[in-house]
Design a protein around this motif. Structure first.
Motif, PDB file in Angstrom:
ATOM      1  N   TRP A  28      -3.948   3.423   4.943  1.00 46.25           N
ATOM      2  CA  TRP A  28      -3.621   2.292   5.814  1.00 46.25           C
ATOM      3  C   TRP A  28      -4.654   2.096   6.934  1.00 46.25           C
ATOM      4  O   TRP A  28      -4.540   1.161   7.737  1.00 46.25           O
ATOM      5  CB  TRP A  28      -2.245   2.518   6.446  1.00 46.25           C
ATOM      6  CG  TRP A  28      -2.130   3.883   7.064  1.00 46.25           C
ATOM      7  CD1 TRP A  28      -2.535   4.260   8.318  1.00 46.25           C
ATOM      8  CD2 TRP A  28      -1.601   5.066   6.436  1.00 46.25           C
ATOM      9  NE1 TRP A  28      -2.303   5.594   8.511  1.00 46.25           N
ATOM     10  CE2 TRP A  28      -1.726   6.125   7.377  1.00 46.25           C
ATOM     11  CE3 TRP A  28      -1.027   5.346   5.188  1.00 46.25           C
ATOM     12  CZ2 TRP A  28      -1.322   7.430   7.106  1.00 46.25           C
ATOM     13  CZ3 TRP A  28      -0.613   6.644   4.920  1.00 46.25           C
ATOM     14  CH2 TRP A  28      -0.756   7.663   5.859  1.00 46.25           C
ATOM     15  N   LEU A  97       0.959  -8.642   5.931  1.00 52.56           N
ATOM     16  CA  LEU A  97       2.237  -8.017   5.570  1.00 52.56           C
ATOM     17  C   LEU A  97       2.066  -6.717   4.794  1.00 52.56           C
ATOM     18  O   LEU A  97       2.981  -5.897   4.741  1.00 52.56           O
ATOM     19  CB  LEU A  97       3.095  -9.000   4.771  1.00 52.56           C
ATOM     20  CG  LEU A  97       3.666 -10.148   5.616  1.00 52.56           C
ATOM     21  CD1 LEU A  97       4.387 -11.155   4.742  1.00 52.56           C
ATOM     22  CD2 LEU A  97       4.591  -9.627   6.715  1.00 52.56           C
ATOM     23  N   ASP A  98       0.890  -6.511   4.175  1.00 53.74           N
ATOM     24  CA  ASP A  98       0.722  -5.269   3.407  1.00 53.74           C
ATOM     25  C   ASP A  98      -0.471  -4.471   3.915  1.00 53.74           C
ATOM     26  O   ASP A  98      -1.176  -4.890   4.831  1.00 53.74           O
ATOM     27  CB  ASP A  98       0.572  -5.573   1.917  1.00 53.74           C
ATOM     28  CG  ASP A  98      -0.555  -6.554   1.658  1.00 53.74           C
ATOM     29  OD1 ASP A  98      -1.399  -6.741   2.548  1.00 53.74           O
ATOM     30  OD2 ASP A  98      -0.574  -7.142   0.565  1.00 53.74           O
ATOM     31  N   TRP A 100      -0.200  -1.484   5.298  1.00 56.11           N
ATOM     32  CA  TRP A 100       0.255  -0.528   6.312  1.00 56.11           C
ATOM     33  C   TRP A 100       0.894   0.677   5.638  1.00 56.11           C
ATOM     34  O   TRP A 100       1.205   0.636   4.447  1.00 56.11           O
ATOM     35  CB  TRP A 100       1.287  -1.186   7.244  1.00 56.11           C
ATOM     36  CG  TRP A 100       0.853  -2.494   7.830  1.00 56.11           C
ATOM     37  CD1 TRP A 100       1.154  -3.746   7.349  1.00 56.11           C
ATOM     38  CD2 TRP A 100       0.045  -2.710   8.999  1.00 56.11           C
ATOM     39  NE1 TRP A 100       0.595  -4.709   8.148  1.00 56.11           N
ATOM     40  CE2 TRP A 100      -0.102  -4.107   9.172  1.00 56.11           C
ATOM     41  CE3 TRP A 100      -0.561  -1.852   9.918  1.00 56.11           C
ATOM     42  CZ2 TRP A 100      -0.829  -4.651  10.224  1.00 56.11           C
ATOM     43  CZ3 TRP A 100      -1.285  -2.400  10.972  1.00 56.11           C
ATOM     44  CH2 TRP A 100      -1.412  -3.778  11.121  1.00 56.11           C
ATOM     45  N   GLN A 101       1.136   1.735   6.421  1.00 60.26           N
ATOM     46  CA  GLN A 101       1.807   2.897   5.826  1.00 60.26           C
ATOM     47  C   GLN A 101       3.238   2.554   5.392  1.00 60.26           C
ATOM     48  O   GLN A 101       3.725   3.066   4.386  1.00 60.26           O
ATOM     49  CB  GLN A 101       1.832   4.080   6.805  1.00 60.26           C
ATOM     50  CG  GLN A 101       2.551   5.279   6.225  1.00 60.26           C
ATOM     51  CD  GLN A 101       2.539   6.545   7.061  1.00 60.26           C
ATOM     52  OE1 GLN A 101       2.890   7.601   6.554  1.00 60.26           O
ATOM     53  NE2 GLN A 101       2.144   6.465   8.333  1.00 60.26           N
ATOM     54  N   PHE A 102       3.884   1.692   6.172  1.00 59.83           N
ATOM     55  CA  PHE A 102       5.278   1.349   5.882  1.00 59.83           C
ATOM     56  C   PHE A 102       5.412  -0.135   5.547  1.00 59.83           C
ATOM     57  O   PHE A 102       4.665  -0.967   6.061  1.00 59.83           O
ATOM     58  CB  PHE A 102       6.170   1.689   7.084  1.00 59.83           C
ATOM     59  CG  PHE A 102       6.149   3.143   7.447  1.00 59.83           C
ATOM     60  CD1 PHE A 102       6.743   4.096   6.625  1.00 59.83           C
ATOM     61  CD2 PHE A 102       5.500   3.580   8.600  1.00 59.83           C
ATOM     62  CE1 PHE A 102       6.709   5.454   6.947  1.00 59.83           C
ATOM     63  CE2 PHE A 102       5.453   4.937   8.934  1.00 59.83           C
ATOM     64  CZ  PHE A 102       6.061   5.868   8.101  1.00 59.83           C
ATOM     65  N   ALA A 103       6.376  -0.437   4.705  1.00 61.42           N
ATOM     66  CA  ALA A 103       6.624  -1.824   4.309  1.00 61.42           C
ATOM     67  C   ALA A 103       7.066  -2.645   5.511  1.00 61.42           C
ATOM     68  O   ALA A 103       7.710  -2.121   6.430  1.00 61.42           O
ATOM     69  CB  ALA A 103       7.715  -1.858   3.239  1.00 61.42           C
ATOM     70  N   ALA A 104       6.720  -3.926   5.486  1.00 57.46           N
ATOM     71  CA  ALA A 104       7.161  -4.823   6.553  1.00 57.46           C
ATOM     72  C   ALA A 104       8.682  -4.821   6.618  1.00 57.46           C
ATOM     73  O   ALA A 104       9.364  -4.713   5.602  1.00 57.46           O
ATOM     74  CB  ALA A 104       6.641  -6.229   6.301  1.00 57.46           C
ATOM     75  N   ARG A 105       9.191  -4.921   7.850  1.00 61.63           N
ATOM     76  CA  ARG A 105      10.626  -4.856   8.090  1.00 61.63           C
ATOM     77  C   ARG A 105      11.074  -6.230   8.596  1.00 61.63           C
ATOM     78  O   ARG A 105      10.486  -6.771   9.513  1.00 61.63           O
ATOM     79  CB  ARG A 105      10.842  -3.803   9.180  1.00 61.63           C
ATOM     80  CG  ARG A 105      12.181  -3.211   9.336  1.00 61.63           C
ATOM     81  CD  ARG A 105      12.090  -2.104  10.401  1.00 61.63           C
ATOM     82  NE  ARG A 105      11.178  -1.041  10.010  1.00 61.63           N
ATOM     83  CZ  ARG A 105      11.516  -0.028   9.229  1.00 61.63           C
ATOM     84  NH1 ARG A 105      12.733   0.062   8.757  1.00 61.63           N
ATOM     85  NH2 ARG A 105      10.630   0.889   8.915  1.00 61.63           N
ATOM     86  N   GLU A 106      12.086  -6.794   8.017  1.00 64.12           N
ATOM     87  CA  GLU A 106      12.580  -8.117   8.443  1.00 64.12           C
ATOM     88  C   GLU A 106      13.561  -7.983   9.612  1.00 64.12           C
ATOM     89  O   GLU A 106      14.317  -7.021   9.636  1.00 64.12           O
ATOM     90  CB  GLU A 106      13.259  -8.819   7.267  1.00 64.12           C
ATOM     91  CG  GLU A 106      12.317  -9.200   6.142  1.00 64.12           C
ATOM     92  CD  GLU A 106      11.244 -10.202   6.550  1.00 64.12           C
ATOM     93  OE1 GLU A 106      11.469 -10.955   7.536  1.00 64.12           O
ATOM     94  OE2 GLU A 106      10.185 -10.209   5.917  1.00 64.12           O
ATOM     95  N   HIS A 138       3.315  -1.219  11.564  1.00 67.54           N
ATOM     96  CA  HIS A 138       3.705  -2.117  10.468  1.00 67.54           C
ATOM     97  C   HIS A 138       4.448  -3.312  11.060  1.00 67.54           C
ATOM     98  O   HIS A 138       4.988  -3.212  12.169  1.00 67.54           O
ATOM     99  CB  HIS A 138       4.561  -1.410   9.420  1.00 67.54           C
ATOM    100  CG  HIS A 138       5.886  -0.890   9.936  1.00 67.54           C
ATOM    101  ND1 HIS A 138       5.996   0.185  10.795  1.00 67.54           N
ATOM    102  CD2 HIS A 138       7.159  -1.310   9.715  1.00 67.54           C
ATOM    103  CE1 HIS A 138       7.262   0.399  11.065  1.00 67.54           C
ATOM    104  NE2 HIS A 138       8.003  -0.493  10.434  1.00 67.54           N
TER     105      HIS A 138
END
Ligand SMILES: Nc1ncnc2c1ncn2[C@@H]1O[C@H](COP(=O)(O)OP(=O)(O)O)[C@@H](O)[C@H]1O
Ligand SMILES: [Mg+2]
Length: 222
Positions: A28, A97-98, A100-106, A138
């Motif tokens: 990331w 949106l991508d 990063w170490q962690f998925a995007a959070r809504e 993220h």
């Protein structure tokens, strides 16, 4: 590797080399460097200086790292303002949106720091002036970082938790919700129990500590 080994979060071996730090780079890192380049004019985060497959080079933030919970209101207010400035500055990057170490959070509102805490803060004369360790950055909702900041800057000390929570939230401009803090604590417990890098935290039963905070929040609902 040459340079002085810095002690800190214990997740990464971080070396200081003059005015720079060299730390292991995850997949990331390119995305994080884009964020750090964008933040550079603010002077509150490390500036990226280099990146290869294994390591990243970042500017060293002079100052003291917060290894204890700050107990004064002035420092708490400055931390809330620092987080607010950081968040507001990331708004132009929320379409990344991508990567990063962690998925995007809504709902995505900002790029989160992901671990905004005293131990990732540089202090000068007791005043928080910078934030480092963006590995967990993220996109996500502001409350995710605000809740973690409350857990780390306020709930670490037993005294005046309600008043200091209100002070932090009012300064940041966020309407406090117990549910947010509880979700953040539950996620942390899950991470401690499951994440391959959290060996030390697992051995030292940090999950029990955060379970204790869940009990506190449930017993003292706003
Ligand atoms: N850019 C920086 N400026 C100043 N000190 C830093 C910087 N990056 C890391 N450090 C120091 O190295 C320690 C560990 O670095 P950190 O990036 O927080 O890694 P970890 O993932 O192990 O928490 C920190 O606690 C701090 O003392
Ligand atoms: Mg750290």
């Amino acid at each position: 590797m040459d340079g002085e080994l810095l002690t800190g979060g214990g997740l990464n071996q971080v070396f200081r080399v003059g005015d720079a730090v060299r730390r292991p780079a995850g997949p990331w890192a390119a995305r994080v460097h884009e964020l750090l380049r964008h933040l550079a004019p603010l002077g509150i985060a490390p500036v990226p200086l280099g990146l290869d497959d294994e390591h990243e080079l970042l500017s060293y933030l002079p100052g003291d790292v917060g290894h204890v919970f700050p107990d004064d209101d002035a420092s708490l207010i400055e931390s809330a303002l620092l987080l607010r400035r950081l968040h507001d500055a990331t708004v132009p990057l929320v379409d990344r949106l991508d990567g990063w170490q962690f998925a995007a959070r809504e709902p995505v509102e900002v790029v989160l720091h992901g671990d905004f805490a005293p131990y990732n803060t540089a202090y000068r004369d007791g005043v928080p002036v910078g934030i480092f360790d963006f590995d967990a950055a993220h996109p996500g909702p502001r409350w995710w970082d605000v809740s973690w900041a409350l857990i780390q800057f306020v709930l670490g000390l037993p005294d005046e938790r309600k008043r200091r929570t209100a002070l932090f939230c009012e300064t940041y401009g966020y309407a406090y919700e117990d549910e947010h803090v509880l979700m953040r604590l539950e996620d942390m417990i899950h991470t401690i129990r499951e994440h391959p890098a959290f060996v030390k935290q697992r051995e030292e039963r940090h999950d029990d500590y955060y379970l204790g905070l869940i009990e506190y929040v449930q017993a003292n609902r706003a």
